[in-house]
Design a protein around this motif. Structure first.
Motif, PDB file in Angstrom:
ATOM      1  N   ALA A 122      46.115  12.604 -51.026  1.00  0.00           N
ATOM      2  CA  ALA A 122      45.625  13.324 -52.202  1.00  0.00           C
ATOM      3  C   ALA A 122      45.357  12.394 -53.375  1.00  0.00           C
ATOM      4  CB  ALA A 122      46.633  14.398 -52.618  1.00  0.00           C
ATOM      5  N   LEU A 123      45.893  11.171 -53.344  1.00  0.00           N
ATOM      6  CA  LEU A 123      45.621  10.202 -54.399  1.00  0.00           C
ATOM      7  C   LEU A 123      44.248   9.560 -54.232  1.00  0.00           C
ATOM      8  CD1 LEU A 123      49.063   8.354 -54.642  1.00  0.00           C
ATOM      9  CD2 LEU A 123      48.266  10.344 -55.935  1.00  0.00           C
ATOM     10  N   ASP A 124      43.651   9.741 -53.062  1.00  0.00           N
ATOM     11  CA  ASP A 124      42.349   9.139 -52.792  1.00  0.00           C
ATOM     12  C   ASP A 124      41.198  10.117 -53.008  1.00  0.00           C
ATOM     13  OD1 ASP A 124      40.566   7.046 -51.568  1.00  0.00           O
ATOM     14  OD2 ASP A 124      40.282   8.653 -50.092  1.00  0.00           O
ATOM     15  N   HIS A 125      41.389  11.358 -52.629  1.00  0.00           N
ATOM     16  CA  HIS A 125      40.337  12.355 -52.755  1.00  0.00           C
ATOM     17  C   HIS A 125      40.973  13.725 -52.949  1.00  0.00           C
ATOM     18  CE1 HIS A 125      41.328  11.899 -48.433  1.00  0.00           C
ATOM     19  NE2 HIS A 125      41.256  13.221 -48.422  1.00  0.00           N
ATOM     20  N   ILE A 192      45.365   4.325 -54.488  1.00  0.00           N
ATOM     21  CA  ILE A 192      44.698   4.486 -55.786  1.00  0.00           C
ATOM     22  C   ILE A 192      43.629   3.415 -55.995  1.00  0.00           C
ATOM     23  CG2 ILE A 192      45.036   4.376 -58.283  1.00  0.00           C
ATOM     24  CD1 ILE A 192      47.824   5.605 -57.814  1.00  0.00           C
ATOM     25  N   TYR A 193      43.955   2.157 -55.667  1.00  0.00           N
ATOM     26  CA  TYR A 193      43.058   1.057 -56.020  1.00  0.00           C
ATOM     27  C   TYR A 193      42.179   0.573 -54.864  1.00  0.00           C
ATOM     28  CZ  TYR A 193      45.606   0.840 -60.391  1.00  0.00           C
ATOM     29  OH  TYR A 193      46.154   1.153 -61.615  1.00  0.00           O
ATOM     30  N   ILE A 194      42.529   0.905 -53.631  1.00  0.00           N
ATOM     31  CA  ILE A 194      41.688   0.541 -52.488  1.00  0.00           C
ATOM     32  C   ILE A 194      41.060   1.791 -51.882  1.00  0.00           C
ATOM     33  CG2 ILE A 194      41.634  -0.482 -50.179  1.00  0.00           C
ATOM     34  CD1 ILE A 194      43.814  -2.384 -51.040  1.00  0.00           C
ATOM     35  N   GLY A 195      41.907   2.737 -51.519  1.00  0.00           N
ATOM     36  CA  GLY A 195      41.436   4.026 -51.036  1.00  0.00           C
ATOM     37  C   GLY A 195      40.710   3.960 -49.715  1.00  0.00           C
ATOM     38  N   GLY A 196      40.045   5.044 -49.393  1.00  0.00           N
ATOM     39  CA  GLY A 196      39.330   5.118 -48.132  1.00  0.00           C
ATOM     40  C   GLY A 196      40.270   5.135 -46.944  1.00  0.00           C
ATOM     41  N   ALA A 197      39.685   5.076 -45.754  1.00  0.00           N
ATOM     42  CA  ALA A 197      40.483   5.118 -44.531  1.00  0.00           C
ATOM     43  C   ALA A 197      41.440   3.937 -44.438  1.00  0.00           C
ATOM     44  CB  ALA A 197      39.554   5.145 -43.316  1.00  0.00           C
ATOM     45  N   ILE A 198      40.974   2.762 -44.886  1.00  0.00           N
ATOM     46  CA  ILE A 198      41.817   1.568 -44.783  1.00  0.00           C
ATOM     47  C   ILE A 198      43.001   1.660 -45.743  1.00  0.00           C
ATOM     48  CG2 ILE A 198      41.853  -0.925 -45.117  1.00  0.00           C
ATOM     49  CD1 ILE A 198      38.906  -0.943 -44.304  1.00  0.00           C
ATOM     50  N   LEU A 298      33.823   3.675 -35.366  1.00  0.00           N
ATOM     51  CA  LEU A 298      34.669   2.693 -34.681  1.00  0.00           C
ATOM     52  C   LEU A 298      35.050   1.498 -35.562  1.00  0.00           C
ATOM     53  CD1 LEU A 298      36.041   1.928 -32.027  1.00  0.00           C
ATOM     54  CD2 LEU A 298      33.905   0.834 -31.319  1.00  0.00           C
ATOM     55  N   PRO A 299      34.133   0.902 -36.328  1.00  0.00           N
ATOM     56  CA  PRO A 299      34.543  -0.243 -37.169  1.00  0.00           C
ATOM     57  C   PRO A 299      35.637   0.127 -38.165  1.00  0.00           C
ATOM     58  CG  PRO A 299      32.148  -0.153 -37.005  1.00  0.00           C
ATOM     59  CD  PRO A 299      32.669   1.117 -36.404  1.00  0.00           C
ATOM     60  N   ILE A 300      35.554   1.321 -38.734  1.00  0.00           N
ATOM     61  CA  ILE A 300      36.582   1.746 -39.690  1.00  0.00           C
ATOM     62  C   ILE A 300      37.900   1.985 -38.971  1.00  0.00           C
ATOM     63  CG2 ILE A 300      37.263   3.571 -41.296  1.00  0.00           C
ATOM     64  CD1 ILE A 300      34.380   3.849 -42.096  1.00  0.00           C
ATOM     65  N   THR A 301      37.840   2.544 -37.771  1.00  0.00           N
ATOM     66  CA  THR A 301      39.056   2.726 -36.976  1.00  0.00           C
ATOM     67  C   THR A 301      39.730   1.388 -36.712  1.00  0.00           C
ATOM     68  OG1 THR A 301      38.184   4.715 -35.883  1.00  0.00           O
ATOM     69  CG2 THR A 301      39.970   3.544 -34.768  1.00  0.00           C
ATOM     70  N   ALA A 302      38.927   0.380 -36.369  1.00  0.00           N
ATOM     71  CA  ALA A 302      39.482  -0.950 -36.087  1.00  0.00           C
ATOM     72  C   ALA A 302      40.081  -1.569 -37.344  1.00  0.00           C
ATOM     73  CB  ALA A 302      38.389  -1.851 -35.514  1.00  0.00           C
ATOM     74  N   GLU A 303      39.383  -1.444 -38.464  1.00  0.00           N
ATOM     75  CA  GLU A 303      39.887  -2.015 -39.715  1.00  0.00           C
ATOM     76  C   GLU A 303      41.160  -1.305 -40.166  1.00  0.00           C
ATOM     77  OE1 GLU A 303      36.610  -1.653 -42.351  1.00  0.00           O
ATOM     78  OE2 GLU A 303      35.466  -3.311 -41.458  1.00  0.00           O
ATOM     79  N   ALA A 304      41.181   0.024 -40.061  1.00  0.00           N
ATOM     80  CA  ALA A 304      42.384   0.776 -40.431  1.00  0.00           C
ATOM     81  C   ALA A 304      43.541   0.439 -39.497  1.00  0.00           C
ATOM     82  CB  ALA A 304      42.088   2.273 -40.400  1.00  0.00           C
ATOM     83  N   GLY A 305      43.232   0.251 -38.214  1.00  0.00           N
ATOM     84  CA  GLY A 305      44.266  -0.140 -37.262  1.00  0.00           C
ATOM     85  C   GLY A 305      44.856  -1.490 -37.587  1.00  0.00           C
ATOM     86  N   LEU A 306      43.993  -2.439 -37.961  1.00  0.00           N
ATOM     87  CA  LEU A 306      44.480  -3.762 -38.358  1.00  0.00           C
ATOM     88  C   LEU A 306      45.378  -3.659 -39.585  1.00  0.00           C
ATOM     89  CD1 LEU A 306      44.475  -6.840 -38.095  1.00  0.00           C
ATOM     90  CD2 LEU A 306      42.358  -6.876 -39.445  1.00  0.00           C
ATOM     91  N   ALA A 307      44.996  -2.781 -40.510  1.00  0.00           N
ATOM     92  CA  ALA A 307      45.824  -2.575 -41.705  1.00  0.00           C
ATOM     93  C   ALA A 307      47.196  -2.039 -41.323  1.00  0.00           C
ATOM     94  CB  ALA A 307      45.120  -1.616 -42.665  1.00  0.00           C
ATOM     95  N   MET A 308      47.261  -1.159 -40.332  1.00  0.00           N
ATOM     96  CA  MET A 308      48.543  -0.627 -39.872  1.00  0.00           C
ATOM     97  C   MET A 308      49.409  -1.721 -39.260  1.00  0.00           C
ATOM     98  SD  MET A 308      47.188   2.979 -38.212  1.00  0.00           S
ATOM     99  CE  MET A 308      48.812   3.474 -37.627  1.00  0.00           C
ATOM    100  N   ILE A 309      48.777  -2.613 -38.493  1.00  0.00           N
ATOM    101  CA  ILE A 309      49.529  -3.721 -37.891  1.00  0.00           C
ATOM    102  C   ILE A 309      50.067  -4.652 -38.974  1.00  0.00           C
ATOM    103  CG2 ILE A 309      49.361  -5.739 -36.386  1.00  0.00           C
ATOM    104  CD1 ILE A 309      47.242  -4.214 -34.781  1.00  0.00           C
TER     105      ILE A 309
END
Length: 333
Positions: A122-125, A192-198, A298-309
């Motif tokens: 909710a802080l993103d959208h 707040i400052y990055i947001g989005g899926a990542i 798919l690219p966003i899924t991969a980037e978000a996954g990397l962020a989780m790791i």
């Protein structure tokens, strides 16, 4: 029953519970049906009493955490105040979980995690926080009911009761809670400052991992498996999304595609040697792949996954250190 047959039976039951949870949530029109399968992997326990306790406390913790998140989002309107409140609630929940130190701590841990799960996006959208919290509760109810009903008869009773609380050191608990609070604030600032899926993936992973590790008095096994388990789950998530997008799958086909992945996860969770790693692997797969939902490209899924790791690695380093450099090791003492 031989160990192999016992493992196969348990894996079959877990698969059935997770698959049915996902399918029922999808059939009900839940926006993110993968949340319904998540309780299956953590509520299932080796002993019947622990299974029932976890089932009840999962529901209680979800209700309490959802209500607290709703209050933060509706009563505080400054994003920075919301970030501080989210961090404080996650820290308190983690401290209470560590302070209790037994299976009875699961409710406070779930309250802490639910605060992050409901409040951070909710802080993103704009999000209907009340509806979002109710959806999480509905998914929790589905998963908890199915895994409890299906595994109860096959789960042996514990011969001796578990005490309500075991003292693992007040100062350790305070440090663990403080670390989780800081992680919660950082998670909120990422949104707040990055947001989005990542940003959201990073934030959710950070607060969840910090709460789970911080709230457990015996976190060695969790830390041993955290990063490789998360990485394996992310790889599975990317493969799931690649297949879905390559063949243009949508709707119920996304649920069907998840079944072999859930089956593999059930085997991993049921086998004694891989059971601890199976929890994190399955959770990261469901969350990163957004199983059963339309999901992100798919690219966003991969980037978000990397962020989780990266979040998993950060928490692991914070509690264990690496090489000759010890990072925040005071929190693990």
């Amino acid at each position: 029953m031989s160990p192999d047959r016992s493992t196969a039976l348990r894996a079959s039951i877990l698969f059935l519970a997770a698959a049915l949870s996902l399918g029922i949530a999808y059939g009900m029109g839940v926006q993110s049906p993968f949340w319904a399968a998540m309780p299956v992997w953590v509520v299932a326990q080796p002993f019947r009493q622990d299974l029932v306790i976890r089932a009840i406390l999962r529901l209680v913790g979800t209700v309490v955490g959802g209500a607290l998140a709703w209050l933060v989002l509706t009563e505080l309107h400054d994003p920075l105040l919301q970030a501080l409140a989210i961090g404080a609630l996650i820290g308190v929940g983690t401290f209470v979980s560590f302070w209790i130190g037994t299976v009875h701590s699961y409710g406070s841990l779930m309250a802490a995690i639910t605060v992050g799960v409901v409040a951070l996006p909710a802080l993103d959208h704009p999000v209907n926080s009340e509806a979002y919290a109710v959806e999480r509760l509905v998914c929790t109810l589905i998963g908890v009911t199915l895994v409890t009903a299906l595994t109860f008869a096959f789960t042996p009773k514990r011969e001796q009761p578990v005490p309500i609380r075991i003292d693992h050191g007040l100062s350790r608990g305070i440090r663990r809670g403080a670390f989780a609070a800081v992680a919660g604030v950082i998670a909120a600032l990422l949104v707040i400052y990055i947001g989005g899926a990542i940003g959201i993936a990073s934030a959710l992973s950070l607060c969840v991992f910090a709460s789970i590790v911080g709230g457990s008095p015996h976190s060695a096994a969790i830390l041993e498996n955290l990063v490789p388990s998360a990485a394996l789950g992310i790889v599975a998530a990317i493969l799931y999304r690649w297949i879905a997008q390559t063949f243009g799958l949508s709707g119920a086909d996304l649920v069907l595609l998840a079944l072999p992945f859930i089956a593999a996860g059930a085997v991993m969770r049921a086998h004694p040697k891989t059971a601890p790693a199976g929890i994190d692997c399955n959770m990261c797969f469901l969350l990163a792949a957004e199983v059963g939902a339309t999901g992100h490209p798919l690219p966003i899924t991969a980037e978000a996954g990397l962020a989780m790791i990266i979040a998993a690695t950060g928490v692991s380093m914070a509690y264990r250190g690496t090489g000759h450099r010890k990072v925040l090791m005071a929190f693990s003492r």
